[in-house]
Design a protein around this motif. Structure first.
Motif, PDB file in Angstrom:
ATOM      1  N   ALA A  83       0.835  -1.203   0.000  1.00 41.54           N
ATOM      2  CA  ALA A  83       0.000   0.000   0.000  1.00 41.54           C
ATOM      3  C   ALA A  83       0.872   1.257   0.000  1.00 41.54           C
ATOM      4  CB  ALA A  83      -0.926  -0.007   1.210  1.00 41.54           C
ATOM      5  N   ALA A  84       1.944   1.240   0.782  1.00 41.06           N
ATOM      6  CA  ALA A  84       2.836   2.401   0.837  1.00 41.06           C
ATOM      7  C   ALA A  84       3.485   2.658  -0.519  1.00 41.06           C
ATOM      8  CB  ALA A  84       3.910   2.182   1.902  1.00 41.06           C
ATOM      9  N   ILE A  85       3.913   1.595  -1.194  1.00 38.38           N
ATOM     10  CA  ILE A  85       4.506   1.752  -2.528  1.00 38.38           C
ATOM     11  C   ILE A  85       3.477   2.318  -3.498  1.00 38.38           C
ATOM     12  CG2 ILE A  85       5.446   0.504  -4.512  1.00 38.38           C
ATOM     13  CD1 ILE A  85       6.727  -1.441  -2.465  1.00 38.38           C
ATOM     14  N   ALA A  86       2.260   1.794  -3.461  1.00 39.74           N
ATOM     15  CA  ALA A  86       1.217   2.275  -4.365  1.00 39.74           C
ATOM     16  C   ALA A  86       0.950   3.756  -4.164  1.00 39.74           C
ATOM     17  CB  ALA A  86      -0.060   1.462  -4.150  1.00 39.74           C
ATOM     18  N   VAL A  87       0.720   4.155  -2.930  1.00 38.90           N
ATOM     19  CA  VAL A  87       0.430   5.555  -2.645  1.00 38.90           C
ATOM     20  C   VAL A  87       1.644   6.430  -2.961  1.00 38.90           C
ATOM     21  CG1 VAL A  87      -0.165   7.200  -0.823  1.00 38.90           C
ATOM     22  CG2 VAL A  87      -1.319   4.973  -0.922  1.00 38.90           C
ATOM     23  N   GLY A  88       2.835   5.907  -2.670  1.00 35.66           N
ATOM     24  CA  GLY A  88       4.051   6.672  -2.928  1.00 35.66           C
ATOM     25  C   GLY A  88       4.316   6.923  -4.399  1.00 35.66           C
ATOM     26  N   LEU A  89       3.868   6.003  -5.264  1.00 39.33           N
ATOM     27  CA  LEU A  89       4.092   6.155  -6.708  1.00 39.33           C
ATOM     28  C   LEU A  89       2.917   6.808  -7.428  1.00 39.33           C
ATOM     29  CD1 LEU A  89       5.680   2.676  -7.583  1.00 39.33           C
ATOM     30  CD2 LEU A  89       6.848   4.806  -6.965  1.00 39.33           C
ATOM     31  N   ALA A  90       1.828   7.032  -6.708  1.00 41.02           N
ATOM     32  CA  ALA A  90       0.591   7.489  -7.347  1.00 41.02           C
ATOM     33  C   ALA A  90       0.705   8.860  -7.995  1.00 41.02           C
ATOM     34  CB  ALA A  90      -0.544   7.489  -6.320  1.00 41.02           C
ATOM     35  N   ALA A  91       1.568   9.707  -7.467  1.00 41.60           N
ATOM     36  CA  ALA A  91       1.691  11.054  -8.009  1.00 41.60           C
ATOM     37  C   ALA A  91       2.707  11.152  -9.144  1.00 41.60           C
ATOM     38  CB  ALA A  91       2.078  12.026  -6.891  1.00 41.60           C
ATOM     39  N   ASP A  92       3.289  10.017  -9.539  1.00 40.04           N
ATOM     40  CA  ASP A  92       4.366  10.023 -10.535  1.00 40.04           C
ATOM     41  C   ASP A  92       3.883   9.756 -11.953  1.00 40.04           C
ATOM     42  OD1 ASP A  92       5.979  10.409  -8.355  1.00 40.04           O
ATOM     43  OD2 ASP A  92       6.786   8.392  -8.303  1.00 40.04           O
ATOM     44  N   ASP A  93       2.691  10.246 -12.306  1.00 45.47           N
ATOM     45  CA  ASP A  93       2.139  10.042 -13.645  1.00 45.47           C
ATOM     46  C   ASP A  93       2.100   8.554 -13.975  1.00 45.47           C
ATOM     47  OD1 ASP A  93       1.030  10.679 -16.112  1.00 45.47           O
ATOM     48  OD2 ASP A  93       2.980  10.967 -17.076  1.00 45.47           O
TER      49      ASP A  93
END
Length: 248
Positions: free
Chosen positions: A16-26
């Motif tokens: 979940a942390a990886i998903a949310v962390g990458l979500a703003a990276d287009d």
């Protein structure tokens, strides 16, 4: 053009942390879960709020046929993050063949099958990233059972083998190795060992160079680096994020 990323085991913890962390990276995120619709919906909502396109996919990674079907449903993926894992605390004396095989099915066979599913498309595009989430228990032993430690060691071997195989096609394959990360799964295993959060914090912090209990967000920067264009010359490597963990 947005990168399409499949993250397995995305309902909580490190995934979940990886998903949310990458979500703003287009990005276009494919979030895998098993029988946790409410938890994955909450993660998907956070990712969408950060700007990512999100698709949720359910699959049982202990079932090879379901893993193959997951790859088919996902379609193309530029980046694969094999995060999902079966945690096992069963010691040698009580270890059944079923427990051993079930742990390897999720922790080793599923990552191999998903890499097999997405590698042809990555080859065709001349670019791809695979990141496997292994464990510092491979180096240290630690309190987990032999099926878990052995499966994570096998995942390191798979990482290095795939790196050699796929490197000529512009695909890198690396691993991140978490130390004692504070997750829901860790807390659940602690209960089976009769430990409390206070016990684990004290034991862990005493064994680390940095006396702070790590959390899932501490893994995000390492994953972001490994999937970046700037990491194109790095493959077959294991980055340990463990605050200098020596022994637990």
């Amino acid at each position: 053009m947005p990168k399409r990323i499949l993250i397995t085991g995305a309902r909580r913890g490190i995934g979940a942390a990886i998903a949310v962390g990458l979500a703003a990276d287009d990005t276009e995120l494919l979030l895998h879960h098993l029988a946790a619709p409410d938890e994955i919906a909450a993660v998907a909502a956070r990712c969408r709020a950060a700007g990512a396109k999100v698709e949720v996919l359910e699959a049982d990674l202990s079932d090879a046929a379901d893993v193959v079907a997951l790859g088919e449903r996902a379609g193309a993926a530029d980046i694969l993050v094999n995060n999902a894992a079966r945690a096992s605390d069963v010691r040698l004396d009580g270890l059944s063949l079923h427990e051993w095989q079930a742990t390897f099915a999720v922790n080793v066979t599923a990552p191999m099958l998903l890499a097999q599913a997405f590698a042809p498309g990555m080859r065709e595009r001349g670019w791809g990233r695979i990141v496997n989430v292994t464990s510092a228990t491979v180096r240290l032993g630690g309190p987990s059972g032999p099926s878990y430690v052995s499966s994570k060691a096998a995942l390191v071997g798979l990482t290095r083998s795939l790196a050699r195989t796929l490197g000529p096609d512009g695909i890198t394959v690396n691993a991140v190795s978490p130390g004692a990360i504070k997750t829901e799964s860790e807390a659940e295993l602690a209960v089976t060992r009769g430990e409390t959060d206070v016990d684990i914090d004290a034991i862990t912090e005493a064994a680390q160079a940095i006396p702070r209990r790590l959390v899932p967000d501490d893994l995000v920067a390492a994953v972001r680096f490994l999937i970046s264009a700037g990491a194109g010359g790095m493959t077959g490597q294991v980055i340990e994020v463990g605050a200098g963990l020596v022994y637990r």
